[in-house]
Scaffold this motif. Structure first.
Motif, PDB file in Angstrom:
ATOM      1  N   GLU A   1      28.080 -30.208  10.598  1.00 51.84           N
ATOM      2  CA  GLU A   1      26.785 -29.879   9.997  1.00 51.84           C
ATOM      3  C   GLU A   1      26.138 -28.701  10.731  1.00 51.84           C
ATOM      4  OE1 GLU A   1      22.533 -31.948   8.648  1.00 51.84           O
ATOM      5  OE2 GLU A   1      23.961 -33.075   9.885  1.00 51.84           O
ATOM      6  N   ILE A   2      26.201 -28.719  12.057  1.00 52.68           N
ATOM      7  CA  ILE A   2      25.672 -27.594  12.826  1.00 52.68           C
ATOM      8  C   ILE A   2      26.444 -26.326  12.488  1.00 52.68           C
ATOM      9  CG2 ILE A   2      25.448 -26.618  15.156  1.00 52.68           C
ATOM     10  CD1 ILE A   2      24.814 -29.422  16.160  1.00 52.68           C
ATOM     11  N   ALA A   3      27.763 -26.442  12.344  1.00 55.01           N
ATOM     12  CA  ALA A   3      28.585 -25.280  11.999  1.00 55.01           C
ATOM     13  C   ALA A   3      28.159 -24.695  10.656  1.00 55.01           C
ATOM     14  CB  ALA A   3      30.052 -25.670  11.982  1.00 55.01           C
ATOM     15  N   ASP A   4      27.904 -25.559   9.681  1.00 47.20           N
ATOM     16  CA  ASP A   4      27.489 -25.081   8.356  1.00 47.20           C
ATOM     17  C   ASP A   4      26.144 -24.366   8.423  1.00 47.20           C
ATOM     18  OD1 ASP A   4      29.786 -26.096   7.207  1.00 47.20           O
ATOM     19  OD2 ASP A   4      28.840 -27.942   6.491  1.00 47.20           O
ATOM     20  N   VAL A   5      25.194 -24.935   9.158  1.00 49.54           N
ATOM     21  CA  VAL A   5      23.877 -24.307   9.299  1.00 49.54           C
ATOM     22  C   VAL A   5      24.014 -22.969  10.010  1.00 49.54           C
ATOM     23  CG1 VAL A   5      21.631 -24.501  10.448  1.00 49.54           C
ATOM     24  CG2 VAL A   5      22.577 -26.461   9.218  1.00 49.54           C
ATOM     25  N   ALA A   6      24.822 -22.929  11.050  1.00 50.78           N
ATOM     26  CA  ALA A   6      25.009 -21.691  11.812  1.00 50.78           C
ATOM     27  C   ALA A   6      25.559 -20.586  10.929  1.00 50.78           C
ATOM     28  CB  ALA A   6      25.932 -21.944  12.998  1.00 50.78           C
ATOM     29  N   ARG A   7      26.560 -20.906  10.141  1.00 50.89           N
ATOM     30  CA  ARG A   7      27.149 -19.900   9.242  1.00 50.89           C
ATOM     31  C   ARG A   7      26.125 -19.427   8.214  1.00 50.89           C
ATOM     32  NH1 ARG A   7      31.555 -23.826   9.260  1.00 50.89           N
ATOM     33  NH2 ARG A   7      33.232 -23.095  10.634  1.00 50.89           N
ATOM     34  N   ALA A   8      25.340 -20.352   7.687  1.00 51.80           N
ATOM     35  CA  ALA A   8      24.321 -19.988   6.696  1.00 51.80           C
ATOM     36  C   ALA A   8      23.269 -19.054   7.289  1.00 51.80           C
ATOM     37  CB  ALA A   8      23.654 -21.246   6.145  1.00 51.80           C
TER      38      ALA A   8
END
Length: 232
Positions: free
Chosen positions: A54-61
């Protein structure tokens, strides 16, 4: 001269649940660190090191790169920041001249201070690091302790009667960023040592966030600074 920002952001948090994704000013707090790093223009890449999808997805966004996932053995409550940075340096395909660790929970971080840190370290080839500090609000030599009987006593009795203006100023880690030469990180050079340069921040731009009280204070500071035009 090349530089990379590494933002450590593990999924677990003991004192504030899901701290790196908790909303601050209406967005996950990590978004602020990513945005400021990108806006500084100091980095060739802004990378998030996380074990959490989830953190990875937010970071990419938010515009950061997540080119690897951090292994579980480096994502517990006992792993130090330096080990995480060394892992990230080795995991990246490109080796950068400078590596800057930026904490995910640094909502008062300023792009100008990131640039200042890089410039000061680049200008001092004999140094390994440059990181954010601020002065203590009161002389640490006059600190008090509460003893076992509940009474107060001086931590440093020899300074008890010395005027505060006659005591040397002391500084604390501001908990925002740590510039280092990549080779210094890999060698294991000590950050809190004479190998480091200070990037001195005003106290009103500093709030380390470890618990709920810290978080609330950071929100108050952020709102005041934004109203006063010191934050974008």
């Amino acid at each position: 001269m090349t530089a990379v920002a590494i933002i450590p952001a593990r999924g677990g948090s003991q004192r504030i649940a899901r701290k790196n994704l908790k909303l601050f000013n209406g967005e996950p707090i990590i978004a602020g660190s990513i945005r400021t790093a990108l806006a500084s223009g100091a980095f060739d890449q802004v990378v998030v090191s996380t074990d959490d999808e989830e953190i990875a997805d937010v970071a990419r966004a938010c515009g950061a790169l997540v080119p690897f996932m951090r292994p579980a053995e480096l994502a517990d409550a006992y792993t130090g920041t330096a080990a995480v940075i060394v892992h990230a340096i080795n995991a990246l395909q490109q080796r950068f001249d400078y590596t800057c660790c930026i904490y995910a929970t640094a909502p008062l971080l300023q792009a100008r201070h990131l640039r200042e840190g890089l410039q000061s370290l680049h200008a001092a080839p004999e140094k390994s690091y440059a990181f954010s500090v601020c002065s203590f609000g009161f002389p640490v030599q006059r600190a008090l302790l509460i003893n076992d009987s509940g009474s107060l006593e001086s931590m440093h009795p020899q300074y008890r009667d010395v005027r505060s203006q006659d005591l040397a100023p002391a500084y604390q880690d501001a908990g925002q960023f740590y510039w280092g030469r990549s080779e210094a990180w890999l060698r294991g050079d000590t950050v809190f040592s004479q190998l480091s340069l200070p990037v001195i921040l005003p106290r009103h731009l500093v709030q380390d966030i470890d618990n709920e009280e810290d978080w609330l204070r950071a929100e108050y500071l952020y709102a005041a600074l934004k109203a006063g035009g010191e934050l974008g």
